[in-house]
Every structure is written in C-alpha cells, then in structure tokens.
Design a protein around this motif. Structure first.
Motif, mmCIF file in Angstrom:
data_model
loop_
_atom_site.group_PDB
_atom_site.id
_atom_site.type_symbol
_atom_site.label_atom_id
_atom_site.label_comp_id
_atom_site.label_asym_id
_atom_site.label_seq_id
_atom_site.Cartn_x
_atom_site.Cartn_y
_atom_site.Cartn_z
ATOM 1 N N GLY A 9 0.819 -1.209 0.000
ATOM 2 C CA GLY A 9 0.000 0.000 0.000
ATOM 3 C C GLY A 9 0.854 1.261 0.000
ATOM 4 O O GLY A 9 2.027 1.241 0.365
ATOM 5 N N THR A 10 0.274 2.353 -0.442
ATOM 6 C CA THR A 10 0.935 3.654 -0.347
ATOM 7 C C THR A 10 0.561 4.226 1.010
ATOM 8 O O THR A 10 -0.589 4.602 1.245
ATOM 9 C CB THR A 10 0.477 4.586 -1.481
ATOM 10 N N VAL A 11 1.529 4.269 1.921
ATOM 11 C CA VAL A 11 1.269 4.685 3.300
ATOM 12 C C VAL A 11 1.392 6.201 3.408
ATOM 13 O O VAL A 11 2.414 6.787 3.069
ATOM 14 C CB VAL A 11 2.237 3.983 4.283
ATOM 15 N N VAL A 12 0.315 6.815 3.886
ATOM 16 C CA VAL A 12 0.286 8.237 4.220
ATOM 17 C C VAL A 12 0.071 8.269 5.725
ATOM 18 O O VAL A 12 -1.006 7.943 6.208
ATOM 19 C CB VAL A 12 -0.850 8.979 3.469
ATOM 20 N N GLY A 17 4.921 13.934 5.827
ATOM 21 C CA GLY A 17 5.983 13.400 4.972
ATOM 22 C C GLY A 17 5.419 12.842 3.679
ATOM 23 O O GLY A 17 4.212 12.673 3.520
ATOM 24 N N ALA A 18 6.298 12.545 2.752
ATOM 25 C CA ALA A 18 5.891 12.003 1.458
ATOM 26 C C ALA A 18 5.278 10.615 1.620
ATOM 27 O O ALA A 18 5.730 9.824 2.465
ATOM 28 C CB ALA A 18 7.099 11.936 0.529
ATOM 29 N N PRO A 19 4.268 10.293 0.827
ATOM 30 C CA PRO A 19 3.716 8.934 0.844
ATOM 31 C C PRO A 19 4.794 7.926 0.456
ATOM 32 O O PRO A 19 5.672 8.237 -0.363
ATOM 33 C CB PRO A 19 2.615 8.980 -0.216
ATOM 34 N N GLN A 20 4.739 6.736 1.058
ATOM 35 C CA GLN A 20 5.732 5.704 0.780
ATOM 36 C C GLN A 20 5.041 4.373 0.543
ATOM 37 O O GLN A 20 4.039 4.067 1.187
ATOM 38 C CB GLN A 20 6.671 5.536 1.980
ATOM 39 N N LYS A 21 5.599 3.580 -0.346
ATOM 40 C CA LYS A 21 5.070 2.235 -0.581
ATOM 41 C C LYS A 21 5.656 1.318 0.495
ATOM 42 O O LYS A 21 6.854 1.020 0.488
ATOM 43 C CB LYS A 21 5.424 1.748 -1.970
ATOM 44 N N LEU A 22 4.817 0.904 1.452
ATOM 45 C CA LEU A 22 5.257 0.119 2.604
ATOM 46 C C LEU A 22 4.213 -0.933 2.953
ATOM 47 O O LEU A 22 3.089 -0.902 2.453
ATOM 48 C CB LEU A 22 5.468 1.029 3.827
ATOM 49 N N SER A 32 1.491 -2.695 14.607
ATOM 50 C CA SER A 32 2.651 -3.183 15.352
ATOM 51 C C SER A 32 3.969 -2.929 14.628
ATOM 52 O O SER A 32 5.030 -2.915 15.251
ATOM 53 C CB SER A 32 2.495 -4.679 15.653
ATOM 54 N N GLU A 33 3.914 -2.747 13.296
ATOM 55 C CA GLU A 33 5.144 -2.506 12.551
ATOM 56 C C GLU A 33 4.796 -1.916 11.193
ATOM 57 O O GLU A 33 3.775 -2.260 10.592
ATOM 58 C CB GLU A 33 5.908 -3.818 12.372
ATOM 59 N N ILE A 34 5.669 -1.033 10.713
ATOM 60 C CA ILE A 34 5.544 -0.470 9.371
ATOM 61 C C ILE A 34 6.914 -0.589 8.718
ATOM 62 O O ILE A 34 7.916 -0.194 9.304
ATOM 63 C CB ILE A 34 5.105 1.010 9.408
ATOM 64 N N GLY A 35 6.958 -1.135 7.529
ATOM 65 C CA GLY A 35 8.237 -1.279 6.836
ATOM 66 C C GLY A 35 8.054 -1.962 5.491
ATOM 67 O O GLY A 35 6.979 -2.463 5.174
ATOM 68 N N ALA A 36 9.126 -2.024 4.742
ATOM 69 C CA ALA A 36 9.097 -2.679 3.437
ATOM 70 C C ALA A 36 9.391 -4.163 3.606
ATOM 71 O O ALA A 36 10.238 -4.553 4.409
ATOM 72 C CB ALA A 36 10.118 -2.037 2.508
ATOM 73 N N SER A 53 -3.808 4.606 5.518
ATOM 74 C CA SER A 53 -3.577 5.757 6.408
ATOM 75 C C SER A 53 -4.288 5.522 7.727
ATOM 76 O O SER A 53 -5.197 4.696 7.818
ATOM 77 C CB SER A 53 -4.094 7.045 5.755
ATOM 78 N N PRO A 54 -3.885 6.278 8.757
ATOM 79 C CA PRO A 54 -4.639 6.213 10.003
ATOM 80 C C PRO A 54 -6.020 6.820 9.782
ATOM 81 O O PRO A 54 -6.270 7.465 8.764
ATOM 82 C CB PRO A 54 -3.804 7.053 10.979
#
Length: 155
Positions: A9-12, A17-22, A32-36, A53-54
């Motif tokens: 997903g594209t995390v906002v 900050g800039a959206p990131q694919k994570l 519990s965790e956010i990362g690639a 997104s939250p």
C-alpha cells in the motif's frame, strides 16, 4: 487475533511526509510494525494501488443529529473517519434533559465520541425554553451549572 499484514500500500502516515510504498502489520487490532517487505502474517491484504492511512478526524460534523438514525455511522467509516467532534453551530446533543434515564442514554452516546462540544443554543433551550427575551440572573446561574455539568460528564 493474530497478525494481519497490509502489503504494497501507499502509506500516508499523517506526519506531512511524502507517501511511501510500505507494508503495515496489525497485531491484535493495533499497528505493530511499518516497513518494506514485512513477512507474511496470519492474514494478508494486498493494498496495491490503494492508500493506507490512520483514521481521519472530522473536526466539524453534525453526527450528533444523525447517529441515532444511523448508529453504525457507515457513511463516516466509508470515508475513513474514525473520530468526530460534534456540537457545532450552537446546537448539540447535550444537554437535553435533567431526567435520569435520558441522561444515562445520552452519556452512553457520548462515550462513543472523543470530543463533544456543547452548543450554546442547546443550553439556552434547556434553561430558558425557546423564549426570545433577556436572561434572568437565576437562569444565567442555572445555565452555568448545566455547562459545568456537561463538560464534567462528557470527558
């Protein structure tokens, strides 16, 4: 409950900050965790092409007028709204009565909300009815008590 992984997903994240694919791991209902490249969990959702997104906070709503008709608030959830503030434009759900049964029903509703506001028109209607006239001293004192009570029990 286990761990659910939302992949690709594209995390906002709401920080600006800039959206990131994570990937996002959710364990027992909490992030519990956010990362690639997070490892597989008990369940996986492919969010390719979607934004993750939250929940959103809706700062100006009239949900206090509609929640009794639509108690699941589907329209809010479909928009990603997880928190409402209410009581704007001088109206609101509180206070409506000094009746103990009505007060308890209202308090149960308010527990669903995180930030109810108290409409001045609502307090005036409770203390003065709907008459258009100057406020008497005893009515002003009563309205101050009602407002203090409202704030105490909604927080």
């Amino acid at each position: 409950m286990g761990t659910m992984i939302i992949k690709n997903g594209t995390v906002v994240d709401g920080t600006g900050g800039a959206p990131q694919k994570l990937d996002v791991a959710v364990t027992d209902g909490r992030i519990s965790e956010i990362g690639a490249g997070l490892p597989a969990g008990d369940a996986t959702i492919d969010a390719e092409g979607l934004v993750v997104s939250p929940g959103f906070i809706d700062l100006h709503t009239h949900t206090d007028a509609t929640i009794f008709s639509y108690p699941l608030a589907e329209s809010k959830l479909l928009q990603g709204v997880t928190t409402d503030t209410t009581g704007h434009c001088g109206i609101g759900c509180f206070p409506v009565s000094f009746d103990a049964a009505k007060k308890e029903e209202l308090l149960q509703f308010l527990r669903l909300l995180t930030k109810p506001e108290f409409g001045t028109d609502q307090i005036r209607a409770l203390c003065l009815s709907t008459e258009f006239r100057l406020v008497e001293d005893f009515e002003f004192a009563r309205s101050a008590q009602v407002q203090k009570y409202s704030v105490k029990y909604a927080r």
